[in-house]
Design a protein around this motif. Sequence first.
Motif, short mmCIF file in Angstrom:
data_model
loop_
_atom_site.label_atom_id
_atom_site.label_comp_id
_atom_site.label_asym_id
_atom_site.label_seq_id
_atom_site.Cartn_x
_atom_site.Cartn_y
_atom_site.Cartn_z
N LYS A 1 19.43 32.39 20.36
CA LYS A 1 20.41 32.87 19.39
C LYS A 1 19.75 33.73 18.31
O LYS A 1 20.27 34.79 17.94
CB LYS A 1 21.16 31.69 18.76
N LYS B 1 16.99 35.41 18.60
CA LYS B 1 16.55 36.65 19.23
C LYS B 1 17.69 37.68 19.26
O LYS B 1 17.48 38.87 19.11
CB LYS B 1 16.03 36.37 20.64
N GLU B 2 18.91 37.18 19.46
CA GLU B 2 20.08 38.06 19.49
C GLU B 2 20.46 38.57 18.09
O GLU B 2 21.01 39.65 17.96
CB GLU B 2 21.29 37.32 20.05
N CYS B 3 20.20 37.76 17.07
CA CYS B 3 20.70 38.05 15.72
C CYS B 3 19.72 38.79 14.81
O CYS B 3 20.15 39.36 13.82
CB CYS B 3 21.12 36.75 15.05
N ASP C 1 23.01 28.86 28.02
CA ASP C 1 24.16 29.76 27.88
C ASP C 1 25.45 28.98 27.62
O ASP C 1 26.27 29.38 26.80
CB ASP C 1 24.33 30.65 29.11
#
Length: 122
Positions: free
Chosen positions: A64, A66-68, A114
């Motif tokens: 999470k 890494k995505e943000c 996921d």
Amino acid sequence: MTLGLINANPVVHAKKERVAQQLSVLSEESITVDEKLGRILITFTPTIQHCSMATVIGLCLRVKLKECFPPHFKVDIKVAPGSHADEESVNKLLNDKERVAAALENPNLRQLVDECLYSNEL
């Protein structure tokens, strides 16, 4: 041999009402973001000493984040000191790029991560 009811007079207990509980795995105080140095430190507390989901929780946090955040941020994820029986190896796995990559290449583990992150998004 007898015919009839085995338990003719069963004891029926009242149904207990379930109360939602906060697990307090992660709190705002356990997150440190240093934008100047590009570092994030997260310390989480597994629910029990032998929590089998500790690595999954850590992997979910890492994915999470890494995505943000921009890719230049260094992320350290650790279990709170003394909160897990296998604290050292959980921390080692969560902060080693090769181990994280290998874990996330496992299709079953990746699916679990996921589902934890995106099961409510539809």
